[in-house]
Design an enzyme around this catalytic site. Structure first.
Site, short mmCIF file in Angstrom:
data_model
loop_
_atom_site.label_atom_id
_atom_site.label_comp_id
_atom_site.label_asym_id
_atom_site.label_seq_id
_atom_site.Cartn_x
_atom_site.Cartn_y
_atom_site.Cartn_z
N ARG A 19 -1.89 -5.85 -8.59
CA ARG A 19 -0.85 -6.85 -8.32
C ARG A 19 -0.78 -7.88 -9.43
O ARG A 19 0.26 -8.11 -10.00
CB ARG A 19 -1.14 -7.57 -7.00
CG ARG A 19 -0.72 -6.76 -5.81
CD ARG A 19 -1.37 -7.25 -4.56
NE ARG A 19 -2.80 -6.99 -4.59
CZ ARG A 19 -3.59 -7.09 -3.56
NH1 ARG A 19 -3.13 -7.51 -2.42
NH2 ARG A 19 -4.86 -6.79 -3.66
N SER B 73 -2.93 -7.61 2.86
CA SER B 73 -3.16 -7.50 4.30
C SER B 73 -3.55 -8.86 4.88
O SER B 73 -3.13 -9.23 5.98
CB SER B 73 -4.27 -6.49 4.59
OG SER B 73 -3.92 -5.22 4.12
N LYS C 295 -15.47 -7.81 4.16
CA LYS C 295 -14.28 -8.20 4.92
C LYS C 295 -14.54 -8.15 6.41
O LYS C 295 -15.18 -7.23 6.91
CB LYS C 295 -13.12 -7.24 4.59
CG LYS C 295 -12.59 -7.43 3.18
CD LYS C 295 -11.31 -6.65 2.96
CE LYS C 295 -10.81 -6.86 1.54
NZ LYS C 295 -9.62 -6.08 1.24
N HIS D 56 0.84 -1.21 0.00
CA HIS D 56 0.00 0.00 0.00
C HIS D 56 0.87 1.26 0.00
O HIS D 56 0.63 2.20 -0.76
CB HIS D 56 -0.88 0.07 1.26
CG HIS D 56 -1.93 -0.98 1.38
ND1 HIS D 56 -2.03 -1.80 2.47
CD2 HIS D 56 -2.94 -1.33 0.55
CE1 HIS D 56 -3.07 -2.61 2.32
NE2 HIS D 56 -3.64 -2.35 1.16
P1 ADP Z 1 -9.72 -3.33 -0.67
O1 ADP Z 1 -10.50 -3.61 0.56
O2 ADP Z 1 -10.32 -2.31 -1.59
O3 ADP Z 1 -9.25 -4.59 -1.38
P2 ADP Z 1 -7.02 -3.01 0.23
O4 ADP Z 1 -6.72 -2.30 1.50
O5 ADP Z 1 -6.82 -4.48 0.22
O6 ADP Z 1 -8.46 -2.58 -0.13
O7 ADP Z 1 -6.18 -2.38 -0.94
C1 ADP Z 1 -6.31 -1.03 -1.29
C2 ADP Z 1 -5.59 -0.77 -2.59
O8 ADP Z 1 -4.20 -1.10 -2.46
C3 ADP Z 1 -6.09 -1.60 -3.78
O9 ADP Z 1 -6.00 -0.78 -4.92
C4 ADP Z 1 -5.11 -2.70 -3.91
O10 ADP Z 1 -5.02 -3.17 -5.22
C5 ADP Z 1 -3.83 -1.99 -3.50
N1 ADP Z 1 -2.85 -2.92 -2.97
C6 ADP Z 1 -3.01 -3.78 -1.95
N2 ADP Z 1 -1.89 -4.50 -1.75
C7 ADP Z 1 -1.00 -4.08 -2.69
C8 ADP Z 1 0.34 -4.44 -3.04
N3 ADP Z 1 0.98 -5.42 -2.39
N4 ADP Z 1 0.95 -3.80 -4.05
C9 ADP Z 1 0.29 -2.84 -4.73
N5 ADP Z 1 -0.97 -2.45 -4.47
C10 ADP Z 1 -1.61 -3.06 -3.47
#
Ligand code: ADP
Length: 160
Positions: free
Chosen positions: A89, A127, A41, A17
């Site tokens: 990703r 996460s 979630k 993130h």
């Molecule tokens: P959501 O609940 O929308 O899936 P996340 O907190 O999991 O939210 O992710 C928020 C954003 O960060 C999304 O655009 C996701 O694709 C991006 N993201 C999550 N992990 C990574 C990572 N390892 N590398 C790049 N982008 C990421």
């Protein structure tokens, strides 16, 4: 001033993130990291806790942290944001993210969704993976900001 929004659950924020957020801050004048609830979630941290974790890791004055419980595009309108920045990703992210981008565009045609390719080191990082590895006693220090490592360990091992 060009404002972009990086929305997500951030439960908790990972280095994946942070990489996207910092790269977005290099492209736009101001970035809002928007912590949103996601009914699909079962989160380990409350919204306020996720905001506190983000605040511990982000010190750039051009990046603000906020939360919103309504539609992302309504927040974007209120804020005068021009773009939503998301990290991609793998192909597995694509269908969902593309659908979200199309829905947001139809609700608010002025908003653009910008996809940044994940850094190759973070391709596998999520996460949920961090929480699972931590619960099973694995070392999560390569995946999360050092400022919040102990907060995550405490929560995932049920110490608080
Ligand atoms: P959501 O609940 O929308 O899936 P996340 O907190 O999991 O939210 O992710 C928020 C954003 O960060 C999304 O655009 C996701 O694709 C991006 N993201 C999550 N992990 C990574 C990572 N390892 N590398 C790049 N982008 C990421």
């Amino acid at each position: 001033m060009k404002i972009a929004i990086c929305p997500g659950s951030f439960d908790p924020v990972t280095l994946g993130h942070l990489d996207i957020i910092e790269r977005a801050a290099g492209l736009f004048d101001r970035v809002v990291v928007l912590v949103m609830s996601n009914s699909a979630k079962n989160c380990a941290f409350s919204i306020d806790e996720r905001i506190d974790l983000l605040k511990k890791c982000i010190k750039n004055p051009n990046i603000e942290i906020d939360t919103y419980s309504g539609l992302l595009v309504d927040y974007a309108k209120q804020k005068g944001a021009v773009a939503i920045v998301k990290g991609l990703r793998a192909v597995s992210d694509f269908d969902y993210e593309f659908q979200q981008a199309l829905i947001n565009k139809s609700l608010y045609p002025k908003i653009e969704t910008v996809f940044l390719a994940a850094n190759s080191d973070n391709m596998f990082l999520s996460s949920s993976m961090v929480k699972e590895v931590c619960r099973l006693d694995g070392d999560i220090s390569p995946f999360v900001p050092k400022e919040i490592l102990n907060d995550i360990i405490k929560r995932c091992k049920g110490d608080i």
